[in-house]
Design a protein around this motif. Structure first.
Motif, PDB file in Angstrom:
ATOM      1  N   PRO A   1      34.814  31.626  38.784  1.00 49.49           N
ATOM      2  CA  PRO A   1      34.830  30.766  39.972  1.00 49.49           C
ATOM      3  C   PRO A   1      36.060  29.867  39.971  1.00 49.49           C
ATOM      4  O   PRO A   1      36.389  29.256  38.960  1.00 49.49           O
ATOM      5  CB  PRO A   1      33.544  29.944  39.844  1.00 49.49           C
ATOM      6  N   ALA A   2      36.764  29.832  41.093  1.00 50.80           N
ATOM      7  CA  ALA A   2      37.905  28.926  41.255  1.00 50.80           C
ATOM      8  C   ALA A   2      37.473  27.717  42.070  1.00 50.80           C
ATOM      9  O   ALA A   2      37.736  26.582  41.691  1.00 50.80           O
ATOM     10  CB  ALA A   2      39.070  29.640  41.915  1.00 50.80           C
TER      11      ALA A   2
ATOM     12  N   ALA B   1      40.936  34.905  45.474  1.00 52.77           N
ATOM     13  CA  ALA B   1      40.339  35.394  46.714  1.00 52.77           C
ATOM     14  C   ALA B   1      39.548  34.241  47.331  1.00 52.77           C
ATOM     15  O   ALA B   1      38.691  33.644  46.675  1.00 52.77           O
ATOM     16  CB  ALA B   1      39.428  36.583  46.443  1.00 52.77           C
ATOM     17  N   ILE B   2      39.863  33.912  48.572  1.00 52.47           N
ATOM     18  CA  ILE B   2      39.256  32.787  49.291  1.00 52.47           C
ATOM     19  C   ILE B   2      38.379  33.351  50.401  1.00 52.47           C
ATOM     20  O   ILE B   2      38.788  34.280  51.097  1.00 52.47           O
ATOM     21  CB  ILE B   2      40.352  31.894  49.914  1.00 52.47           C
ATOM     22  N   VAL B   3      37.195  32.792  50.570  1.00 50.73           N
ATOM     23  CA  VAL B   3      36.323  33.192  51.667  1.00 50.73           C
ATOM     24  C   VAL B   3      35.895  31.940  52.434  1.00 50.73           C
ATOM     25  O   VAL B   3      35.579  30.909  51.833  1.00 50.73           O
ATOM     26  CB  VAL B   3      35.093  34.000  51.179  1.00 50.73           C
TER      27      VAL B   3
ATOM     28  N   VAL C   1      46.442  28.222  35.542  1.00 47.04           N
ATOM     29  CA  VAL C   1      46.731  28.175  36.974  1.00 47.04           C
ATOM     30  C   VAL C   1      45.556  27.543  37.706  1.00 47.04           C
ATOM     31  O   VAL C   1      44.425  27.540  37.215  1.00 47.04           O
ATOM     32  CB  VAL C   1      47.034  29.573  37.570  1.00 47.04           C
ATOM     33  N   ARG C   2      45.862  27.007  38.897  1.00 44.77           N
ATOM     34  CA  ARG C   2      44.822  26.352  39.699  1.00 44.77           C
ATOM     35  C   ARG C   2      45.158  26.507  41.172  1.00 44.77           C
ATOM     36  O   ARG C   2      46.314  26.391  41.586  1.00 44.77           O
ATOM     37  CB  ARG C   2      44.750  24.873  39.321  1.00 44.77           C
ATOM     38  N   LEU C   3      44.136  26.720  41.962  1.00 41.57           N
ATOM     39  CA  LEU C   3      44.238  26.835  43.415  1.00 41.57           C
ATOM     40  C   LEU C   3      43.748  25.537  44.049  1.00 41.57           C
ATOM     41  O   LEU C   3      42.754  24.965  43.600  1.00 41.57           O
ATOM     42  CB  LEU C   3      43.346  27.989  43.891  1.00 41.57           C
TER      43      LEU C   3
ATOM     44  N   ALA D   1      34.843  29.019  49.620  1.00 45.54           N
ATOM     45  CA  ALA D   1      34.739  29.255  48.185  1.00 45.54           C
ATOM     46  C   ALA D   1      35.916  30.138  47.784  1.00 45.54           C
ATOM     47  O   ALA D   1      36.557  30.755  48.640  1.00 45.54           O
ATOM     48  CB  ALA D   1      33.419  29.934  47.845  1.00 45.54           C
ATOM     49  N   ALA D   2      36.192  30.182  46.487  1.00 49.27           N
ATOM     50  CA  ALA D   2      37.266  31.042  45.992  1.00 49.27           C
ATOM     51  C   ALA D   2      36.910  31.520  44.586  1.00 49.27           C
ATOM     52  O   ALA D   2      36.251  30.806  43.825  1.00 49.27           O
ATOM     53  CB  ALA D   2      38.598  30.294  45.971  1.00 49.27           C
ATOM     54  N   ILE D   3      37.349  32.725  44.280  1.00 46.83           N
ATOM     55  CA  ILE D   3      37.207  33.248  42.929  1.00 46.83           C
ATOM     56  C   ILE D   3      38.589  33.600  42.397  1.00 46.83           C
ATOM     57  O   ILE D   3      39.506  33.881  43.164  1.00 46.83           O
ATOM     58  CB  ILE D   3      36.268  34.471  42.853  1.00 46.83           C
ATOM     59  N   ALA D   4      38.696  33.557  41.080  1.00 49.49           N
ATOM     60  CA  ALA D   4      39.911  33.995  40.406  1.00 49.49           C
ATOM     61  C   ALA D   4      39.612  35.345  39.776  1.00 49.49           C
ATOM     62  O   ALA D   4      38.644  35.491  39.027  1.00 49.49           O
ATOM     63  CB  ALA D   4      40.319  32.996  39.335  1.00 49.49           C
TER      64      ALA D   4
END
Length: 142
Positions: free
Chosen positions: A12-13, A43-45, A108-110, A124-127
């Motif tokens: 999870p990002a 990946a961002i949703v 790294v960070r989003l 939400a976003a996942i790495a």
């Protein structure tokens, strides 16, 4: 056999939250440790974005310190895609975006930063870590 699952590691990002953001507070993602992986794709949703003029800018930072106290913006040469293409607006309900990192830093960070947002903005976003040093990768991810 075509097996992508054994060659990626998913973390999870930006975890989905029970309450969506309703202001311009930056959504700072988890620090992702890419030890043992040569690439990361975020990946961002989005959910239903309520505000009629909001925009959402995406940035990616990297560094060598685990808490990213040395965080710096990732140069374009270390990204696959652009932060502009990863960003979105109020009109992008239930859509996805992606941006990749192929740089040399370990962490790294989003971050997603809204502008002009006064409505609900679920996201939400996942790495997705790829190109592992050892495969298959663990399942469930740890």
């Amino acid at each position: 056999m075509r097996d992508l699952m054994s060659d990626i590691h998913v973390l999870p990002a930006l975890a989905p939250a029970a309450a969506a953001i309703t202001d311009n507070t930056a959504q700072v993602g988890a620090v992702i440790d890419r030890l043992g992986y040569d690439s990361v794709t975020f990946a961002i949703v989005t959910g239903t974005l309520a505000d009629a003029d909001a925009t959402f800018a995406v940035t990616v930072e990297h560094g060598d310190v685990a808490n990213l106290s040395d965080a710096a913006a990732v140069p374009a040469a270390s990204l696959v895609g652009t932060t502009a293409l990863a960003g979105f607006t109020f009109a992008d309900d239930a859509e996805t975006r992606k941006i990749g990192y192929v740089g040399e830093k370990r962490y790294v960070r989003l971050t997603i930063t809204p502008s002009s947002n006064t409505g609900n903005a679920p996201m939400a976003a996942i790495a997705i870590l790829g190109h592992p040093a050892q495969a298959p990768t663990p399942n469930p991810p740890v």
